[in-house]
Scaffold this active site. Structure first.
Site, PDB file in Angstrom:
ATOM      1  N   GLY A  60       0.846  -1.187   0.000  1.00 52.17           N
ATOM      2  CA  GLY A  60       0.000   0.000   0.000  1.00 52.17           C
ATOM      3  C   GLY A  60       0.873   1.226   0.000  1.00 52.17           C
ATOM      4  O   GLY A  60       2.075   1.137   0.276  1.00 52.17           O
ATOM      5  N   CYS A  87       5.423  -6.123   1.350  1.00 52.54           N
ATOM      6  CA  CYS A  87       5.739  -4.699   1.460  1.00 52.54           C
ATOM      7  C   CYS A  87       5.045  -4.075   2.682  1.00 52.54           C
ATOM      8  O   CYS A  87       5.384  -4.415   3.805  1.00 52.54           O
ATOM      9  CB  CYS A  87       5.366  -3.987   0.152  1.00 52.54           C
ATOM     10  SG  CYS A  87       6.076  -2.343   0.031  1.00 52.54           S
ATOM     11  N   TYR A  88       4.065  -3.218   2.471  1.00 51.25           N
ATOM     12  CA  TYR A  88       3.364  -2.630   3.610  1.00 51.25           C
ATOM     13  C   TYR A  88       2.814  -3.726   4.525  1.00 51.25           C
ATOM     14  O   TYR A  88       2.865  -3.617   5.752  1.00 51.25           O
ATOM     15  CB  TYR A  88       2.215  -1.743   3.112  1.00 51.25           C
ATOM     16  CG  TYR A  88       1.463  -1.035   4.218  1.00 51.25           C
ATOM     17  CD1 TYR A  88       1.881   0.207   4.679  1.00 51.25           C
ATOM     18  CD2 TYR A  88       0.341  -1.623   4.811  1.00 51.25           C
ATOM     19  CE1 TYR A  88       1.205   0.857   5.709  1.00 51.25           C
ATOM     20  CE2 TYR A  88      -0.340  -0.991   5.834  1.00 51.25           C
ATOM     21  CZ  TYR A  88       0.091   0.254   6.279  1.00 51.25           C
ATOM     22  OH  TYR A  88      -0.572   0.880   7.297  1.00 51.25           O
ATOM     23  N   HIS A 175       7.850  -7.226  -3.995  1.00 50.29           N
ATOM     24  CA  HIS A 175       6.517  -7.562  -4.503  1.00 50.29           C
ATOM     25  C   HIS A 175       6.566  -8.814  -5.378  1.00 50.29           C
ATOM     26  O   HIS A 175       6.824  -8.714  -6.586  1.00 50.29           O
ATOM     27  CB  HIS A 175       5.968  -6.398  -5.340  1.00 50.29           C
ATOM     28  CG  HIS A 175       5.598  -5.197  -4.534  1.00 50.29           C
ATOM     29  ND1 HIS A 175       4.337  -5.012  -4.019  1.00 50.29           N
ATOM     30  CD2 HIS A 175       6.327  -4.140  -4.135  1.00 50.29           C
ATOM     31  CE1 HIS A 175       4.305  -3.883  -3.333  1.00 50.29           C
ATOM     32  NE2 HIS A 175       5.486  -3.316  -3.391  1.00 50.29           N
ATOM     33  N   GLU A 177       4.159 -10.352  -6.551  1.00 47.50           N
ATOM     34  CA  GLU A 177       3.029 -10.377  -7.491  1.00 47.50           C
ATOM     35  C   GLU A 177       3.330  -9.673  -8.810  1.00 47.50           C
ATOM     36  O   GLU A 177       2.613  -9.851  -9.779  1.00 47.50           O
ATOM     37  CB  GLU A 177       1.777  -9.771  -6.839  1.00 47.50           C
ATOM     38  CG  GLU A 177       1.749  -8.242  -6.710  1.00 47.50           C
ATOM     39  CD  GLU A 177       2.461  -7.700  -5.466  1.00 47.50           C
ATOM     40  OE1 GLU A 177       3.342  -8.410  -4.924  1.00 47.50           O
ATOM     41  OE2 GLU A 177       2.147  -6.573  -5.049  1.00 47.50           O
ATOM     42  N   SER A 229     -25.600  -8.199 -25.930  1.00 46.04           N
ATOM     43  CA  SER A 229     -25.108  -7.078 -26.746  1.00 46.04           C
ATOM     44  C   SER A 229     -24.137  -7.533 -27.811  1.00 46.04           C
ATOM     45  O   SER A 229     -23.754  -6.759 -28.683  1.00 46.04           O
ATOM     46  CB  SER A 229     -24.399  -6.076 -25.842  1.00 46.04           C
ATOM     47  OG  SER A 229     -23.185  -6.650 -25.373  1.00 46.04           O
ATOM     48  N   GLY A 230     -23.699  -8.792 -27.721  1.00 44.45           N
ATOM     49  CA  GLY A 230     -22.632  -9.248 -28.616  1.00 44.45           C
ATOM     50  C   GLY A 230     -21.267  -9.085 -27.979  1.00 44.45           C
ATOM     51  O   GLY A 230     -20.273  -9.556 -28.499  1.00 44.45           O
ATOM     52  N   VAL A 232     -18.361  -9.519 -24.800  1.00 43.36           N
ATOM     53  CA  VAL A 232     -17.883 -10.715 -24.108  1.00 43.36           C
ATOM     54  C   VAL A 232     -18.745 -11.024 -22.877  1.00 43.36           C
ATOM     55  O   VAL A 232     -19.182 -12.165 -22.687  1.00 43.36           O
ATOM     56  CB  VAL A 232     -16.426 -10.510 -23.601  1.00 43.36           C
ATOM     57  CG1 VAL A 232     -15.873 -11.806 -23.034  1.00 43.36           C
ATOM     58  CG2 VAL A 232     -15.541  -9.974 -24.696  1.00 43.36           C
ATOM     59  N   ASP A 233     -18.980 -10.012 -22.055  1.00 40.62           N
ATOM     60  CA  ASP A 233     -19.596 -10.290 -20.755  1.00 40.62           C
ATOM     61  C   ASP A 233     -21.023 -10.826 -20.903  1.00 40.62           C
ATOM     62  O   ASP A 233     -21.362 -11.852 -20.326  1.00 40.62           O
ATOM     63  CB  ASP A 233     -19.588  -9.023 -19.879  1.00 40.62           C
ATOM     64  CG  ASP A 233     -18.190  -8.454 -19.740  1.00 40.62           C
ATOM     65  OD1 ASP A 233     -17.232  -9.192 -20.016  1.00 40.62           O
ATOM     66  OD2 ASP A 233     -18.059  -7.275 -19.366  1.00 40.62           O
ATOM     67  N   LYS A 372     -11.764 -10.154 -15.966  1.00 39.89           N
ATOM     68  CA  LYS A 372     -12.065 -10.212 -17.408  1.00 39.89           C
ATOM     69  C   LYS A 372     -11.385 -11.393 -18.112  1.00 39.89           C
ATOM     70  O   LYS A 372     -12.017 -12.088 -18.910  1.00 39.89           O
ATOM     71  CB  LYS A 372     -11.607  -8.900 -18.057  1.00 39.89           C
ATOM     72  CG  LYS A 372     -12.067  -8.725 -19.480  1.00 39.89           C
ATOM     73  CD  LYS A 372     -13.445  -8.128 -19.501  1.00 39.89           C
ATOM     74  CE  LYS A 372     -13.945  -7.871 -20.904  1.00 39.89           C
ATOM     75  NZ  LYS A 372     -15.216  -7.118 -20.856  1.00 39.89           N
TER      76      LYS A 372
END
Ligand code: XMP
Length: 516
Positions: A60, A87-88, A175, A177, A229-230, A232-233, A372
């Site tokens: 953070g 880290c933090y 980090h 990640e 809607s066409g 992805v989601d 996503k």
């Protein structure tokens, strides 16, 4: 929110601000372990209720000594849950458990050489003695708490990693990640699989099965409606719901006439013919063209299209009898608000749907625990075609935002044809899929040209192609001249009404990706 995965071992990522928590949550999931983000003000009782297999404390931006620096209930360290702090998160662990963080002004930012000094550490299994890590801190731990062993250092940071293996408390100042830490993902996997002992079972098949079970449980014998809607989601929502409840699902595709070439046909082919989904296709192009006639203000266009969408959608939805649920493609980043005071608080999207008076549906959001890229993977696993799964971002109001000035059927047809050429040519050239987004724009000007023996007075097409990672910033794509030349020739030869092609060489900022 508890998500759809209660039966799965879950890692809670405790968010101390900035953007780190989402990245950590994704890395954990890449290690095939389910993870969720929670605020640092989470209580002991809430943690007990969620029963996580482990906690990861994020980094953070604050200093542990700053006024109002985010803290966590120290009793959480005594719960017997394995904890990994970055880290933090490491500094907080040290501070709460009796270590010391001297106030120095010596920070460390960027690449650093990490030296493992305890090769027996389970966190560093398979990590070479020297490797690269990524640092971004000012404060750092000077003395590890009692019971802890210092396991790694860098040239500047004496305590780059520490652990109390007996209590399963681990921490790194760097980090793991971020991709710049060479063996970061290996360390995350070592923590999850070897130290905590969570098997890597959170796979796409597994996600689909558990989501399908959950939908069935939630919906029972009720009927669900879904706006397609066409994109992805909404496509993945529809395919998942169909897998779960078959013909208890009806989809509504509101065709506003602003779609790209063949897109509507593709949606109908996939969902009607391939999936056999009950799909209502509302051809509202004429209605939209009437409403948009003479409208030039981009915000006004967006408002008209948005309002009309819901009007048409609810007209259809209320014609159907007995629909209880409305499905929505809300994703995890929409749900979790990172950073700031209210970090990891759940955002409510429920009030965004403009239900008309007297109309209400309960919401079902099967993607609300997914990122996503996970949604794309689920879509591919469910058999959706590549064109949908890897579709480029496309504004809800469609080509309306790419026509500057008023919208007419002729302009839409011109733009559709030119856009199809741009997409075809760049798609065939960009085999590594490095260009983020590309399309054509039709501005509201005409200029003089000459074709054959004739003078022309016609529109230009602007080609836009950008490289980007997340659409927040973008750079114009350095397309080869030959490719630009081919697009230009084809557009002018094949599209009536176009006599010039320009390539947009503006980055974002100062430009935006779209023209409106
Ligand atoms: P700008 O033009 O602001 O666009 O640089 C950033 C990204 O957002 C996309 N975009 C939209 N996506 N609905 C969407 O789903 C919209 O109304 C919309 N408007 C812009 C744009 O294509 C780019 O990727």
């Amino acid at each position: 929110m508890t998500g759809y995965h209660e039966e799965q071992p879950t890692v809670l990522v405790v968010d101390f601000g900035a953007q780190y928590a989402q990245l950590i949550a994704r890395r954990v999931r890449e290690a095939k372990v389910f993870s969720e983000i929670v605020g640092h003000d989470i209580s002991v009782e809430e943690i007990e209720r969620r029963n996580p297999a482990a906690l990861i404390l994020s980094g953070g931006p604050a200093s542990v000594y700053a006024d109002g620096a985010p803290k966590m209930d120290p009793a959480i360290f005594d719960m017997g849950i394995p904890i990994l702090g970055f880290c933090y998160g490491m500094q907080l662990m040290a501070l709460e458990l009796g270590g010391a963080i001297p106030k120095t002004d010596i920070g460390e930012y960027g690449f650093a050489e990490l030296t493992i000094i305890e090769p027996e550490s389970a966190l560093f299994e398979g990590v070479p003695e020297a490797s690269q890590c990524w640092m971004s801190h000012r404060d750092s731990v000077g003395t590890a708490p009692d019971g802890f062993t210092v396991t790694a250092r860098t040239e500047i940071t004496g305590v780059a990693a520490m652990e109390d293996a007996g209590r399963k408390l681990y921490a790194t100042q760097f980090h793991p990640e971020v991709a710049h830490t060479e063996h970061g993902q290996r360390m995350i996997r070592a923590f999850l699989h070897n130290i905590v002992g969570i098997p890597p079972l959170w796979t796409m098949v597994n996600i689909i099965d558990s989501t399908v079970d959950r939908i069935r449980e939630q919906v029972g014998d009720d009927h669900v409606i879904c706006g397609l809607s066409g994109g992805v989601d909404s496509s993945v929502v529809a395919a998942l719901l169909h897998r779960a409840i078959g013909d208890q699902l009806t989809c509504v595709y509101v065709d506003h006439g602003m779609m790209r070439l063949n897109e509507t046909e593709e949606v109908l082919r996939v969902f009607r013919d391939q999936f056999n989904i009950d799909l209502i296709h509302v051809d509202a192009e004429d209605r939209y063209l009437d409403l948009l006639a003479g409208v030039t203000d981009p915000e006004r266009k967006r408002t008209i299209i948005g309002e009309e969408f819901w009007k048409v959608f609810f007209d259809e939805a209320t014609k159907l009898k007995g629909v209880k649920w409305l499905a929505q493609g809300t994703l995890y980043p929409d749900v979790v608000e990172s950073g700031g005071k209210n970090n990891a608080k759940i955002k409510s999207h429920h009030n965004l749907i403009p239900f008309p008076p007297g109309v209400h549906f309960d919401l079902i959001e099967p993607l609300r625990t997914l990122f996503k890229d996970e949604v794309r993977a689920v879509g591919a696993e469910l058999g959706l075609p590549d064109e949908i799964v890897h579709r480029q971002p496309f504004p809800g109001p469609g080509l309306a935002v790419r026509i500057i000035g008023d919208i007419t059927r002729e302009k839409l047809d011109m733009l559709r044809e030119a856009d199809a050429i741009v997409r075809e040519e760049i798609f065939n050239w960009d085999t590594d899929r490095e260009v983020w987004q590309y399309f054509a724009v039709l501005p509201d000007i005409r200029s003089v040209g000459v074709m054959g023996d004739e003078r022309t007075y016609a529109h230009p097409i602007i080609v836009r192609a950008v490289a980007s990672a997340d659409a927040m910033t973008a750079d114009w794509a350095r397309l080869p001249h030959e490719l630009l030349a081919k697009m230009s020739n084809r557009i002018i030869n094949e599209v009536d009404g176009i006599n010039r092609v320009a390539y947009d060489i503006t980055s974002k900022p100062p430009g935006t990706i779209e023209w409106e």
